[in-house]
Scaffold this motif. Structure first.
Motif, PDB file in Angstrom:
ATOM      1  N   LEU A 191     -27.501   6.058 -12.353  1.00 51.33           N
ATOM      2  CA  LEU A 191     -28.817   5.666 -12.870  1.00 51.33           C
ATOM      3  C   LEU A 191     -29.833   5.508 -11.740  1.00 51.33           C
ATOM      4  O   LEU A 191     -30.967   6.005 -11.835  1.00 51.33           O
ATOM      5  N   LEU A 192     -29.450   4.820 -10.665  1.00 49.51           N
ATOM      6  CA  LEU A 192     -30.390   4.626  -9.563  1.00 49.51           C
ATOM      7  C   LEU A 192     -30.735   5.949  -8.885  1.00 49.51           C
ATOM      8  O   LEU A 192     -31.869   6.154  -8.453  1.00 49.51           O
ATOM      9  N   ARG A 193     -29.764   6.837  -8.785  1.00 50.98           N
ATOM     10  CA  ARG A 193     -30.036   8.149  -8.180  1.00 50.98           C
ATOM     11  C   ARG A 193     -31.009   8.952  -9.034  1.00 50.98           C
ATOM     12  O   ARG A 193     -31.857   9.689  -8.503  1.00 50.98           O
ATOM     13  N   LEU A 194     -30.910   8.803 -10.355  1.00 52.95           N
ATOM     14  CA  LEU A 194     -31.897   9.429 -11.251  1.00 52.95           C
ATOM     15  C   LEU A 194     -33.281   8.835 -11.021  1.00 52.95           C
ATOM     16  O   LEU A 194     -34.279   9.552 -10.918  1.00 52.95           O
ATOM     17  N   MET A 195     -33.355   7.504 -10.939  1.00 49.87           N
ATOM     18  CA  MET A 195     -34.634   6.826 -10.758  1.00 49.87           C
ATOM     19  C   MET A 195     -35.242   7.136  -9.396  1.00 49.87           C
ATOM     20  O   MET A 195     -36.460   7.169  -9.234  1.00 49.87           O
ATOM     21  N   MET A 196     -34.376   7.367  -8.412  1.00 50.20           N
ATOM     22  CA  MET A 196     -34.838   7.687  -7.062  1.00 50.20           C
ATOM     23  C   MET A 196     -35.262   9.145  -6.944  1.00 50.20           C
ATOM     24  O   MET A 196     -35.959   9.524  -6.003  1.00 50.20           O
ATOM     25  N   GLY A 197     -34.819   9.972  -7.911  1.00 50.44           N
ATOM     26  CA  GLY A 197     -35.140  11.392  -7.843  1.00 50.44           C
ATOM     27  C   GLY A 197     -34.173  12.186  -6.988  1.00 50.44           C
ATOM     28  O   GLY A 197     -34.463  13.331  -6.614  1.00 50.44           O
ATOM     29  N   LEU A 198     -33.011  11.599  -6.683  1.00 44.64           N
ATOM     30  CA  LEU A 198     -32.015  12.307  -5.875  1.00 44.64           C
ATOM     31  C   LEU A 198     -31.247  13.321  -6.709  1.00 44.64           C
ATOM     32  O   LEU A 198     -30.709  14.291  -6.170  1.00 44.64           O
ATOM     33  N   ILE A 199     -31.156  13.068  -8.011  1.00 49.22           N
ATOM     34  CA  ILE A 199     -30.576  14.043  -8.937  1.00 49.22           C
ATOM     35  C   ILE A 199     -31.511  14.156 -10.138  1.00 49.22           C
ATOM     36  O   ILE A 199     -32.246  13.222 -10.457  1.00 49.22           O
ATOM     37  N   ALA A 200     -31.469  15.306 -10.779  1.00 45.43           N
ATOM     38  CA  ALA A 200     -32.346  15.547 -11.932  1.00 45.43           C
ATOM     39  C   ALA A 200     -31.611  15.209 -13.225  1.00 45.43           C
ATOM     40  O   ALA A 200     -30.393  15.412 -13.319  1.00 45.43           O
ATOM     41  N   PRO A 201     -32.313  14.690 -14.229  1.00 50.20           N
ATOM     42  CA  PRO A 201     -31.661  14.406 -15.516  1.00 50.20           C
ATOM     43  C   PRO A 201     -31.266  15.701 -16.217  1.00 50.20           C
ATOM     44  O   PRO A 201     -31.946  16.720 -16.091  1.00 50.20           O
ATOM     45  N   THR A 202     -30.158  15.672 -16.959  1.00 48.60           N
ATOM     46  CA  THR A 202     -29.738  16.855 -17.718  1.00 48.60           C
ATOM     47  C   THR A 202     -30.567  17.027 -18.983  1.00 48.60           C
ATOM     48  O   THR A 202     -30.646  18.126 -19.532  1.00 48.60           O
ATOM     49  N   SER A 203     -31.191  15.943 -19.424  1.00 43.91           N
ATOM     50  CA  SER A 203     -32.123  16.011 -20.554  1.00 43.91           C
ATOM     51  C   SER A 203     -33.096  14.858 -20.431  1.00 43.91           C
ATOM     52  O   SER A 203     -32.857  13.894 -19.695  1.00 43.91           O
ATOM     53  N   GLY A 204     -34.217  14.945 -21.132  1.00 44.05           N
ATOM     54  CA  GLY A 204     -35.223  13.897 -21.043  1.00 44.05           C
ATOM     55  C   GLY A 204     -35.955  13.952 -19.714  1.00 44.05           C
ATOM     56  O   GLY A 204     -35.930  14.964 -19.007  1.00 44.05           O
ATOM     57  N   ALA A 205     -36.611  12.844 -19.368  1.00 43.62           N
ATOM     58  CA  ALA A 205     -37.403  12.811 -18.136  1.00 43.62           C
ATOM     59  C   ALA A 205     -37.374  11.409 -17.546  1.00 43.62           C
ATOM     60  O   ALA A 205     -37.209  10.417 -18.261  1.00 43.62           O
ATOM     61  N   VAL A 206     -37.510  11.324 -16.236  1.00 41.63           N
ATOM     62  CA  VAL A 206     -37.689  10.056 -15.530  1.00 41.63           C
ATOM     63  C   VAL A 206     -39.173   9.922 -15.227  1.00 41.63           C
ATOM     64  O   VAL A 206     -39.775  10.825 -14.633  1.00 41.63           O
ATOM     65  N   LEU A 207     -39.773   8.808 -15.647  1.00 42.04           N
ATOM     66  CA  LEU A 207     -41.208   8.611 -15.450  1.00 42.04           C
ATOM     67  C   LEU A 207     -41.459   7.645 -14.303  1.00 42.04           C
ATOM     68  O   LEU A 207     -40.765   6.639 -14.143  1.00 42.04           O
ATOM     69  N   SER A 208     -42.454   7.944 -13.498  1.00 46.01           N
ATOM     70  CA  SER A 208     -42.924   7.050 -12.445  1.00 46.01           C
ATOM     71  C   SER A 208     -44.420   6.900 -12.623  1.00 46.01           C
ATOM     72  O   SER A 208     -45.164   7.883 -12.575  1.00 46.01           O
ATOM     73  N   GLN A 209     -44.857   5.667 -12.863  1.00 43.38           N
ATOM     74  CA  GLN A 209     -46.268   5.389 -13.150  1.00 43.38           C
ATOM     75  C   GLN A 209     -46.779   6.266 -14.294  1.00 43.38           C
ATOM     76  O   GLN A 209     -47.887   6.767 -14.269  1.00 43.38           O
ATOM     77  N   GLY A 210     -45.913   6.453 -15.300  1.00 41.09           N
ATOM     78  CA  GLY A 210     -46.294   7.183 -16.494  1.00 41.09           C
ATOM     79  C   GLY A 210     -46.213   8.695 -16.389  1.00 41.09           C
ATOM     80  O   GLY A 210     -46.466   9.392 -17.370  1.00 41.09           O
ATOM     81  N   GLN A 211     -45.844   9.201 -15.212  1.00 39.77           N
ATOM     82  CA  GLN A 211     -45.776  10.651 -15.007  1.00 39.77           C
ATOM     83  C   GLN A 211     -44.335  11.073 -14.722  1.00 39.77           C
ATOM     84  O   GLN A 211     -43.585  10.336 -14.082  1.00 39.77           O
ATOM     85  N   PRO A 212     -43.925  12.267 -15.190  1.00 37.87           N
ATOM     86  CA  PRO A 212     -42.568  12.742 -14.908  1.00 37.87           C
ATOM     87  C   PRO A 212     -42.323  12.822 -13.400  1.00 37.87           C
ATOM     88  O   PRO A 212     -43.168  13.303 -12.653  1.00 37.87           O
ATOM     89  N   LEU A 213     -41.180  12.311 -12.981  1.00 43.67           N
ATOM     90  CA  LEU A 213     -40.821  12.327 -11.570  1.00 43.67           C
ATOM     91  C   LEU A 213     -40.373  13.727 -11.174  1.00 43.67           C
ATOM     92  O   LEU A 213     -39.481  14.302 -11.789  1.00 43.67           O
TER      93      LEU A 213
END
Length: 202
Positions: free
Chosen positions: A2-24
């Motif tokens: 989960l933290l690696r997804l939030m950090m942007g070290l790995i990409a999600p297989t589906s959906g999106a991780v948002l940072s300040q409302g924008q896709p990371l």
């Protein structure tokens, strides 16, 4: 994961991780991470390990040296700048990892079971040191997200605890921790919160 997804070290297989409302897209430059495994480069000195993240962000060399030394001092490693990771104890390695993360002066600090590989006394000391750093209003970090499997650690350190269920991963509970700081593990309220979280683990 989960933290690696939030950090942007790995990409999600589906959906999106948002940072300040924008896709990371790529590494989250607003954040830094402290790893359970220390993740220090063994061929670099402690100073160089802390500088590496600053140089990756194109900080001028002299400023990188100054800032790395300042954060090594904050985590209690003043005098160990020229040591190599193999010469450090586990607690000192984790302090170096913390200094490396703090030196980039992130808004977000991710901590992946940062005390799991340490002996109980070192773990307790580092928890207190992290809480002291967190209470320093000069620190640039606004939010810390920490993963832990130890319920008492979560109640001791967090303002909010999110319990994750498994298979499939989901939020099982989201609980505020209303205890005043500094917290005492012997308080009845502390025990009640620990028991409440334990009951929600599925």
């Amino acid at each position: 994961m989960l933290l690696r997804l939030m950090m942007g070290l790995i990409a999600p297989t589906s959906g999106a991780v948002l940072s300040q409302g924008q896709p990371l897209a790529g590494v989250n430059l607003r954040a830094a991470m402290v790893f359970q495994s220390f993740a220090l480069l063994p061929w670099l000195t402690v100073q160089a390990n802390v500088e590496i993240g600053l140089k990756a962000r194109d900080l001028p060399e002299e400023e990188a040296k100054r800032r790395a030394a300042a954060y090594l001092d904050k985590v209690g490693l003043d005098g160990y700048e020229e040591a190599y990771p193999a010469e450090l104890s586990g607690g000192m390695k984790q302090r170096a990892g913390l200094a490396r993360a703090l030196a980039v002066e992130p808004d977000l600090l991710f901590m992946d079971e940062p005390f799991a590989g340490l002996d109980p006394l070192t773990s307790a000391n580092l928890r207190e040191e992290v809480l002291t750093l967190w209470s320093d209003h000069e620190m640039p970090v606004h939010t810390v997200v920490m993963v832990t499997h130890i319920i008492e650690e979560a109640v001791l350190m967090a303002d909010r605890v999110i319990v994750l269920g498994s298979r499939p991963g989901r939020v099982a509970a989201d609980l505020p921790i209303p205890l005043e700081r500094p917290r005492n593990k012997r308080d009845e309220g502390f025990d009640r919160l620990v028991d409440s979280i334990f009951e929600k683990i599925v």
